[in-house]
Design a protein around this motif. Structure first.
Motif, PDB file in Angstrom:
ATOM      1  N   ILE A  83       8.455  14.345   0.259  1.00 18.84           N
ATOM      2  CA  ILE A  83       7.178  13.700  -0.090  1.00 18.84           C
ATOM      3  C   ILE A  83       6.930  12.501   0.819  1.00 18.84           C
ATOM      4  CG2 ILE A  83       5.967  12.427  -1.914  1.00 18.84           C
ATOM      5  CD1 ILE A  83       7.531  14.144  -3.952  1.00 18.84           C
ATOM      6  N   GLU A  84       8.007  11.683   1.047  1.00 21.35           N
ATOM      7  CA  GLU A  84       7.882  10.481   1.884  1.00 21.35           C
ATOM      8  C   GLU A  84       7.529  10.845   3.325  1.00 21.35           C
ATOM      9  OE1 GLU A  84      10.383   6.355   2.425  1.00 21.35           O
ATOM     10  OE2 GLU A  84      11.511   8.237   2.547  1.00 21.35           O
ATOM     11  N   GLU A  85       8.218  11.851   3.886  1.00 21.85           N
ATOM     12  CA  GLU A  85       7.938  12.263   5.264  1.00 21.85           C
ATOM     13  C   GLU A  85       6.518  12.785   5.388  1.00 21.85           C
ATOM     14  OE1 GLU A  85      10.901  15.075   6.297  1.00 21.85           O
ATOM     15  OE2 GLU A  85      12.543  13.603   6.388  1.00 21.85           O
ATOM     16  N   ASN A  86       6.087  13.553   4.430  1.00 22.96           N
ATOM     17  CA  ASN A  86       4.720  14.111   4.471  1.00 22.96           C
ATOM     18  C   ASN A  86       3.683  13.006   4.370  1.00 22.96           C
ATOM     19  OD1 ASN A  86       2.971  16.513   4.487  1.00 22.96           O
ATOM     20  ND2 ASN A  86       2.436  15.828   2.414  1.00 22.96           N
ATOM     21  N   TYR A  87       3.985  11.981   3.563  1.00 20.71           N
ATOM     22  CA  TYR A  87       3.054  10.862   3.405  1.00 20.71           C
ATOM     23  C   TYR A  87       2.849  10.122   4.735  1.00 20.71           C
ATOM     24  CZ  TYR A  87       1.442   6.162   2.286  1.00 20.71           C
ATOM     25  OH  TYR A  87       0.754   4.971   2.285  1.00 20.71           O
ATOM     26  N   TYR A  88       3.980   9.756   5.383  1.00 16.05           N
ATOM     27  CA  TYR A  88       3.865   8.984   6.629  1.00 16.05           C
ATOM     28  C   TYR A  88       3.284   9.830   7.764  1.00 16.05           C
ATOM     29  CZ  TYR A  88       6.328   4.991   4.662  1.00 16.05           C
ATOM     30  OH  TYR A  88       6.663   3.895   3.902  1.00 16.05           O
ATOM     31  N   ILE A 143       0.839  -1.206   0.000  1.00 15.49           N
ATOM     32  CA  ILE A 143       0.000   0.000   0.000  1.00 15.49           C
ATOM     33  C   ILE A 143       0.874   1.257   0.000  1.00 15.49           C
ATOM     34  CG2 ILE A 143      -1.643   1.329   1.375  1.00 15.49           C
ATOM     35  CD1 ILE A 143      -2.811  -1.370   2.310  1.00 15.49           C
ATOM     36  N   ASP A 144       1.897   1.291   0.880  1.00 10.34           N
ATOM     37  CA  ASP A 144       2.760   2.463   0.977  1.00 10.34           C
ATOM     38  C   ASP A 144       3.534   2.687  -0.319  1.00 10.34           C
ATOM     39  OD1 ASP A 144       1.913   2.822   3.569  1.00 10.34           O
ATOM     40  OD2 ASP A 144       3.648   1.779   4.465  1.00 10.34           O
ATOM     41  N   GLN A 145       4.063   1.607  -0.920  1.00  8.93           N
ATOM     42  CA  GLN A 145       4.850   1.747  -2.140  1.00  8.93           C
ATOM     43  C   GLN A 145       3.982   2.250  -3.304  1.00  8.93           C
ATOM     44  OE1 GLN A 145       6.313  -2.235  -2.390  1.00  8.93           O
ATOM     45  NE2 GLN A 145       7.834  -1.938  -0.718  1.00  8.93           N
ATOM     46  N   ALA A 146       2.754   1.703  -3.413  1.00 10.38           N
ATOM     47  CA  ALA A 146       1.868   2.129  -4.513  1.00 10.38           C
ATOM     48  C   ALA A 146       1.444   3.588  -4.349  1.00 10.38           C
ATOM     49  CB  ALA A 146       0.632   1.227  -4.558  1.00 10.38           C
ATOM     50  N   ALA A 147       1.055   3.974  -3.124  1.00  9.29           N
ATOM     51  CA  ALA A 147       0.609   5.355  -2.883  1.00  9.29           C
ATOM     52  C   ALA A 147       1.741   6.343  -3.111  1.00  9.29           C
ATOM     53  CB  ALA A 147       0.080   5.480  -1.464  1.00  9.29           C
ATOM     54  N   LEU A 148       2.958   6.027  -2.626  1.00  7.65           N
ATOM     55  CA  LEU A 148       4.102   6.922  -2.799  1.00  7.65           C
ATOM     56  C   LEU A 148       4.498   7.012  -4.273  1.00  7.65           C
ATOM     57  CD1 LEU A 148       6.367   6.051   0.286  1.00  7.65           C
ATOM     58  CD2 LEU A 148       5.457   8.308  -0.318  1.00  7.65           C
TER      59      LEU A 148
END
Length: 569
Positions: free
Chosen positions: A557-562, A495-500
């Protein structure tokens, strides 16, 4: 030439002075020896000789006195004058320069003086010794006579305390008194040398007799009274015990009592002959054997009290253990219809039952021995103690076995609940993936999901069997829960890989028109995403290209996502 003459004169003067000094030294020595001679001449030896000669002496003592007197007279009449003569000659020679003559006279006087002094010392020692010996023997006569009278009185007044030893003691006393009479005669005659040798023997014999007279009453009482009474008491107690049904292992009471009685009689004979060391050794042996008989009687009586008290308790314990085992066997039989008993539970229960039966059989045999008056109570007491230990261990094993099967039903219920929870979790995971509307599912993820789903179905089949193996159920549950945790991790990663990947591709489009490398990466990442379903690879492709165009953009982008994900949860 003049120097030579002067030298010779100097040497002569030196020699003369040396001779004069040496002469003075010799004369000084002569004066000292003259003083010593005067001291020796003034010794009171004549008075001592007169005093000793007044004693009545005979034999060796008289010989010693006569020898001492001759030695003294020899010194007085011969050596003293010779010493005086030598000293006078030395003094005369010392007035001139004949130092050699002076030296010889001094040496002769010195040798004679030493010899005289040594002889006079020996004379004086002999006289002192004879006087002391005479006093010693006179005193010994009185002391020994008094002592023998006391011994005679003791033997007369306390003759019963000495038992068979009385005759031997009186014979010894008579022999000592005969020696004493001889000693008294020698003392009165003045033959103190022979009397002294006899006195040593007298004292040794008297000391030995006194020691025997002190020791015999106790030894005689021990053998004549105490041992005899103890043997009679043991014989009576043994007969009573046999009448009351007591038995003894390796029963040698009659033979041992007879042997001890004979040993006591032999010891009385030893007392009669005054073999007291033998008596003491035998007393030790007899005492130990008597104590052993007492201990054996006491042990059996105590053992009977123990048996009377604990036998009923052990009987109840056996019955309790038997009932417990029957209940345990019934429960195992019931459980065996629904569950596979895979740890030899029924065999264990059967083995415990066999042990209880063996204990019960031995217990019944012991009780029959008591009924038949064949019981050795100490052995039965040991059996009861062993029964107690064995039954306690059996009870512990029964409890452990019962605890191991008590939760079968509860474990089955818990297993059903866990199985239901796992099924629900798999449906929830499926919904999470479906809600993403992804173009497709990676093959490795789909394969792992199917593995977990199949494991759940296999466990359902196991739980639906007529006879359940709880060991197998627990093993499957452990494996499924582990695989479920791994599947959850894989799902979260997917899920995380697809969304990112979607977010980074969208952000990278701003560089598509101006940066050919980013544009190419977007195409590759989109293909990996839409066609190959490789979302991890897609994310890696576009993230690397974006970092080349705008360093640090991917990290933001990664930090904002998590961060948003954590807030949403």
């Amino acid at each position: 030439m003049l120097n030579v003459i002067v030298g010779i004169i100097v040497i002569v003067v030196i020699i003369y002075i040396a001779i004069v000094l040496y002469q003075k030294t010799l004369l000084k020595q002569g004066k000292a020896m003259e003083a010593e001679l005067n001291r020796l001449q003034k010794l009171d030896l004549p008075e001592q000789l007169t005093k000793v000669k007044k004693l009545v002496l005979t034999g060796d003592s008289l010989t010693r006195l006569e020898t001492a007197e001759r030695d003294y007279e020899q010194v007085r009449q011969s050596q003293f004058p010779q010493i005086a003569q030598d000293l006078t000659a030395a003094e005369q020679a010392g007035k001139g320069l004949n130092f050699l003559k002076t030296r010889d006279d001094i040496d002769n006087a010195h040798a004679e003086l030493e010899s005289a002094a040594k002889t006079l010392d020996q004379v004086q020692a002999t006289l002192v010794n004879l006087q002391k010996m005479e006093q010693k023997h006179q005193q010994a006569v009185v002391e020994l006579q008094t002592n023998y009278q006391k011994l005679r009185t003791t033997l007369l007044n306390d003759n019963s305390a000495y038992g068979p030893a009385l005759d031997a003691l009186e014979q010894q006393l008579s022999a000592i008194e005969a020696q004493f009479a001889e000693f008294t005669t020698l003392t009165q005659q003045g033959d103190h040398q022979k009397a002294e040798k006899l006195l040593v023997d007298l004292k040794d014999a008297t000391t030995k007799l006194e020691q025997q007279m002190r020791a015999i009453p106790e030894l005689y009482q021990l053998n004549h009274v105490q041992f005899v009474n103890q043997l009679m008491e043991i014989k009576s107690s043994y007969a009573k015990a046999k009448a009351e049904g007591f038995c003894f292992a390796n029963d040698e009471f009659p033979a041992t009592l007879q042997e001890l009685h004979e040993a006591v009689q032999a010891n009385l004979e030893n007392i009669k002959h005054l073999d007291l060391d033998v008596v003491r050794d035998q007393d030790q042996v007899i005492s130990e054997q008597i104590n052993a008989l007492y201990d054996q009687l006491e042990a059996e009586m105590k053992a009977r009290l123990y048996v009377d008290k604990h036998a009923p308790v052990i009987a109840q314990f056996i019955q309790h253990a038997h009932r417990q085992n029957q209940a345990l066997g019934a429960e195992l039989e019931k459980l065996s219809h629904n569950y596979s008993l895979e740890h030899e539970e029924q065999a264990t229960a059967t083995g415990l039952g066999d042990q209880i039966d063996l204990i019960n059989q031995k217990y019944q045999d012991d009780q029959q021995q008591i009924t038949d008056q064949r019981a050795v109570y100490s052995q039965i007491a040991n059996d009861l103690k062993q029964f107690q230990q064995d039954l306690t261990k059996i009870e512990e094993k029964q409890r452990a076995l019962n605890a191991s099967i008590a939760d079968f039903s509860a474990e089955e219920q818990r297993a059903h609940q866990v199985l239901d929870d796992l099924t629900t979790e798999l449906h929830a995971i499926r919904r999470r993936i479906d809600n993403l509307n992804l173009p497709g599912i990676p093959a490795d993820y789909a394969e792992y999901f199917d593995v977990v789903a199949n494991e759940v179905q296999h466990l359902k089949a196991t739980m639906n069997k007529v006879k359940i193996s709880m060991d197998d159920v627990q093993k499957q549950l452990t494996q499924i829960q582990h695989d479920r945790d791994t599947l959850q991790t894989k799902t979260n990663d997917l899920i995380d890989q697809a969304a990112l990947a979607e977010q980074v591709i969208q952000y990278a489009n701003r560089y598509a028109a101006t940066n050919p490398a980013v544009a190419s990466a977007i195409q590759t990442a989109q293909h990996q995403f839409d066609d190959d379903y490789q979302y991890e690879a897609s994310l890696a492709t576009i993230a690397n290209a974006l970092d080349q165009a705008e360093p640090g953009a991917f990290n933001r982008i990664e930090e904002n996502y998590y961060k948003n994900k954590a807030q949403a949860n």
